[in-house]
Design an enzyme around this catalytic site. Structure first.
Site, PDB file in Angstrom:
ATOM      1  N   THR A   1     -19.210 -46.895 -32.168  1.00  0.00           N
ATOM      2  CA  THR A   1     -19.281 -47.332 -30.777  1.00  0.00           C
ATOM      3  C   THR A   1     -17.941 -47.115 -30.091  1.00  0.00           C
ATOM      4  OG1 THR A   1     -18.461 -49.616 -30.979  1.00  0.00           O
ATOM      5  CG2 THR A   1     -20.769 -49.211 -31.577  1.00  0.00           C
ATOM      6  N   ASP A   2     -17.947 -47.251 -28.792  1.00  0.00           N
ATOM      7  CA  ASP A   2     -16.698 -47.374 -28.049  1.00  0.00           C
ATOM      8  C   ASP A   2     -16.352 -48.869 -27.972  1.00  0.00           C
ATOM      9  OD1 ASP A   2     -14.430 -46.771 -26.555  1.00  0.00           O
ATOM     10  OD2 ASP A   2     -15.483 -45.382 -25.242  1.00  0.00           O
ATOM     11  N   TRP A   3     -15.252 -49.162 -27.320  1.00  0.00           N
ATOM     12  CA  TRP A   3     -14.624 -50.496 -27.302  1.00  0.00           C
ATOM     13  C   TRP A   3     -15.590 -51.569 -26.791  1.00  0.00           C
ATOM     14  CZ3 TRP A   3      -9.671 -51.656 -28.930  1.00  0.00           C
ATOM     15  CH2 TRP A   3      -9.124 -52.876 -28.526  1.00  0.00           C
ATOM     16  N   ALA A   4     -15.972 -52.485 -27.674  1.00  0.00           N
ATOM     17  CA  ALA A   4     -16.772 -53.676 -27.328  1.00  0.00           C
ATOM     18  C   ALA A   4     -18.136 -53.347 -26.733  1.00  0.00           C
ATOM     19  CB  ALA A   4     -15.994 -54.580 -26.368  1.00  0.00           C
ATOM     20  N   ASP A   5     -18.655 -52.159 -26.985  1.00  0.00           N
ATOM     21  CA  ASP A   5     -19.853 -51.763 -26.259  1.00  0.00           C
ATOM     22  C   ASP A   5     -21.150 -52.331 -26.819  1.00  0.00           C
ATOM     23  OD1 ASP A   5     -19.041 -50.477 -23.971  1.00  0.00           O
ATOM     24  OD2 ASP A   5     -18.601 -48.611 -25.021  1.00  0.00           O
TER      25      ASP A   5
END
Length: 787
Positions: A318-322
């Protein structure tokens, strides 16, 4: 050491038979060689020994601040120290298998990086028996390592149109990243920069799918080697981002996009497929939404398209906190537990959490409750382990820094300078005002004239680039490089405007335009340095594409002096300059050229280097005319008497592929091997290019094609091939390209790659040739994704 055959991916082996812009719905089977089977057996053995908690831990990635000493999980102490209790909690209790980023968003020395990661590996090997994998965003050099070699940002690399330089840049970045003990690079960005409003445009290689595909493939070659053996010294696993269709409807970051499936496949997918075919190990997912569905929850895109159709066997992160954003921002999950269920079942293999351990507890509960199948967990962990085995982390979990004597070498710095020189693009040169004499008296002014921060942009020592001044004092700003080039006695400097270094990128203060006007009286030329301060991602959202009002006022004041004005643009996206561009005698686009950008620019301004960069995007003139070069005919209509009495204007500042030189090039003898060809033919296209000027120069030979009529309104033209060549004064060279009907295909109404019978125009320079395809052929058909 593991060789390429032991990688165990089959990432590319099953795909090499596919072309760069299509793909069959099912990959053909290829034999598994014995060495591949060995690594698969290792993975299966390790997987079979893991508990559910250990498996879920391998799928978890936490940011460094969580395990560092400090006042909170968001702020760590300086100097940085790991908090032993927090490290034990993360690895022993939650079995965390991956970490990323750097505490306080701040660069560290290679020695410090190796110390930190070695300490983490010792704990991981003792507590779990599996090495961690550490990742970082190193997109134009080893971003978070002090002293690393910084290259132009990707938009500048795209502007070089030089595939060899891009590959060499990636090799050096990989070497210096691995020297820092970091084996995983969240790069390259394979999104397309097709909207000049977008804050992440400069992280892309440009607006065109073929250009981005070629540069992305070369970046993976540089990171991972031709043999994809990333266990070798100086190599890292790349990560293709942001899969898929990262763009927006509003021009702002992380906002919804609306993309039909045929456009998704024809425009946005090929760059990722090309890099998958090259052997990329990991993929990072798009933070946004497509057609109302967050990509992180889109099983059709992650599992059906990427993993099944493209046969990608690597790791999806994932990307940041997604995952949390599915609940917090996008409102499709009622709580965080449901968000985890959606993302993992969609095909996510690793969660960039990044600040807590809720992902692990939620996922364990979901498996026990039967909401996530254990087979999905095993698939994810299998992919994580394959990457770790491929990197050689089980045998050598840490880097021996003494093996990396070439870190930030003079050779690497020379390449960074050469790349900056080849990226800088001369857009306008009225009356050949450039190059300037080294005896000229010049005024250097503008907010970008004396700033290393603006030359580097975001992802430079810190996320927003605000810490550049702490680390880049040894390099030269534009002002300092010009003073070095022609002597301080020939240079006057009045900033006119200065950025608020602790504020937003667009804000200026200390307005001293009248001081600049007064200083202009005593010089021959004005070098006006405008653009943007550094920014990255969402903080860089715009409300106005025009360059700031203060900068416009400075430009108009400089033009009013009557002295020739050379406008230097130092910006991550094309800020509108149409209100004063006509008053500028020359315009030079530097993009974000990195630490050697000042020297590179000075070399060009004063004739030591002949500029050769070409625009990797269409430079807009007006905010209501944001179009790409490959637009459809209806975007530019002329009145037709008796048919319709209206018109639409496609008015731009500078076209895609544009860039001037201090010499001139003539194109002649365009030859296409056949006037008519069938769907299985390959055409040989050649053109003679001659340097008709009096100095050596580099030219980007660009082959475009136009489909005159098609069942779907065709683009007015499409880039199909390019090659950068160097010619001495008076020298000629014949450039050859091979192209087939498959290269001319588009995604049709029936979700298929198709080339249709009819006429095509081939263009090289000012020359064109019409050829006829004698038959229609469907090359690849796909199952609908029902987007």
């Amino acid at each position: 050491m593991l060789n390429q055959k032991m990688i165990g991916f089959g990432i590319t082996l099953a795909l090499f038979f596919l072309s760069s812009c299509g793909g069959n719905s099912k990959a053909e089977q290829t034999p598994i060689d014995p060495a591949t089977e060995v690594i698969n057996q290792k993975v299966e053995k390790t997987l079979s020994q893991l508990t559910l908690e250990e498996k879920v831990g391998q799928m978890t990635q936490i940011t460094m601040d969580v395990i560092s000493k400090g006042e909170s999980i968001f702020v760590s102490d300086e100097p940085l120290e790991l908090d032993d209790k927090k490290v034990i909690e993360a690895i022993q209790k939650y079995k965390v298998g991956s970490f990323l980023n750097t505490a306080n968003n701040r660069a560290r020395t290679p020695e410090k990086w190796n110390e930190i990661i070695s300490d983490l590996q010792k704990v991981a090997m003792k507590e779990v028996g599996i090495p961690i994998i550490y990742g970082i965003d190193a997109i134009h050099g080893t971003t978070y390592t002090a002293g690393a070699t910084f290259f132009p940002q990707p938009i500048g690399m795209g502007a070089s149109w030089n595939k060899d330089l891009v590959r060499q840049m990636a090799e050096i970045t990989a070497y210096e990243t691995r020297a820092s003990g970091i084996p995983w690079n969240f790069s390259p960005v394979l999104d397309l920069g097709r909207d000049g409003r977008w804050a992440r445009m400069w992280e892309t290689f440009g607006e065109d799918v073929f250009l981005v595909s070629e540069m992305g493939r070369e970046t993976i070659r540089g990171y991972q080697g031709d043999d994809n053996d990333v266990s070798k010294k100086g190599r890292v696993a790349g990560s293709l981002k942001h899969y898929l269709g990262y763009s927006s409807y509003s021009g702002k970051d992380r906002t919804p996009a609306y993309i039909p499936e045929r456009q998704l496949r024809e425009i946005y997918l090929p760059s990722f497929k090309a890099a998958v075919d090259q052997g990329a190990y990991t993929v990072m997912v798009n933070s946004g939404l497509i057609n109302g569905i967050p990509v992180h929850a889109n099983k059709r895109l992650i599992t059906d398209l990427l993993k099944n159709e493209l046969a990608f066997e690597g790791l999806v992160v994932t990307d940041w906190a997604d995952i949390e954003n599915l609940h917090n921002r996008d409102k499709i999950a009622a709580d965080q537990k449901e968000a985890v269920k959606m993302a993992v079942n969609a095909g996510i293999d690793m969660a960039m959490v990044p600040y807590n351990f809720n992902f692990t507890t939620n996922l364990i509960e979901l498996v026990k409750e039967g909401e996530v199948n254990i087979s999905r967990i095993d698939d994810a962990v299998r992919r994580v382990l394959k990457v770790k085995y491929a990197l050689g982390l089980f045998e050598n979990p840490t880097t021996e820094i003494d093996d990396y004597k070439e870190f930030a070498s003079t050779k690497s710095e020379a390449l960074a300078l050469a790349t900056a020189e080849e990226s800088i693009t001369l857009l306008k040169n009225r009356k050949k005002v450039l190059p300037l004499s080294k005896n000229a008296k010049v005024l250097v002014t503008g907010p970008n004239a004396n700033s290393m921060r603006t030359l580097n942009g975001g992802w430079s020592y810190s996320w927003q680039g605000e810490k550049v001044s702490e680390f880049a004092e040894g390099y030269q700003t534009i002002l300092e490089a010009i003073e070095e080039e022609i002597g301080k006695s020939n240079v006057s400097y009045v900033s006119g405007l200065e950025y608020k270094m602790d504020g937003k990128y667009e804000e200026e203060q200390n307005i001293n335009i009248q001081g600049a006007v007064k200083a202009a009286r005593n010089v021959d030329y004005i070098i006006l340095c405008l653009g943007e301060n550094s920014y990255c991602e969402k903080p860089g959202d715009l409300v106005d594409m025009d360059i700031s009002e203060n900068q416009q006022a400075l430009a108009q004041a400089m033009a009013a002096t009557g002295k020739p004005v050379i406008l230097i643009l130092n910006e991550g996206r094309p800020r509108l300059i149409s209100r004063f561009e006509a008053q500028m005698d020359a315009v030079v686009q530097t993009y974000l050229p990195g630490n050697f950008g000042g020297v590179a620019l000075a070399n060009i301004l004063f004739g030591d280097v002949n500029p050769s960069g070409k625009l990797p995007y269409t430079y807009p003139k007006y905010p209501n005319s944001l179009l790409t070069y490959d637009h459809q005919p209806s975007e530019n209509q002329e009145k037709m008497e008796g048919v319709y009495d209206y018109e639409s204007s496609f008015e731009i500042q500078y076209p895609f592929g544009h860039g001037l030189s201090y010499t001139t090039f003539e194109y002649s003898d365009l030859v296409v091997s056949k006037n008519e060809f069938d769907a299985d033919d390959k055409l040989d296209v050649s053109v003679k290019v001659t340097n008709t000027g009096n100095r050596a120069g580099k030219e980007v030979v660009q082959l475009y094609t136009s489909d005159l009529y098609a069942s779907i309104s065709p683009s007015v033209k499409r880039l199909r091939r390019f090659e950068k060549i160097e010619l001495a004064a008076g020298e000629s060279k014949v450039v050859n390209f091979e192209i087939s009907a498959r290269d001319l295909a588009f995604v049709g109404l029936n979700n298929e790659w198709i080339s249709e019978e009819g006429d095509f125009i081939f263009r090289l320079g000012n020359l064109e040739k019409q050829v006829k395809l004698t038959e229609t052929k469907v090359f690849d058909q796909f199952p609908s994704l029902n987007l």
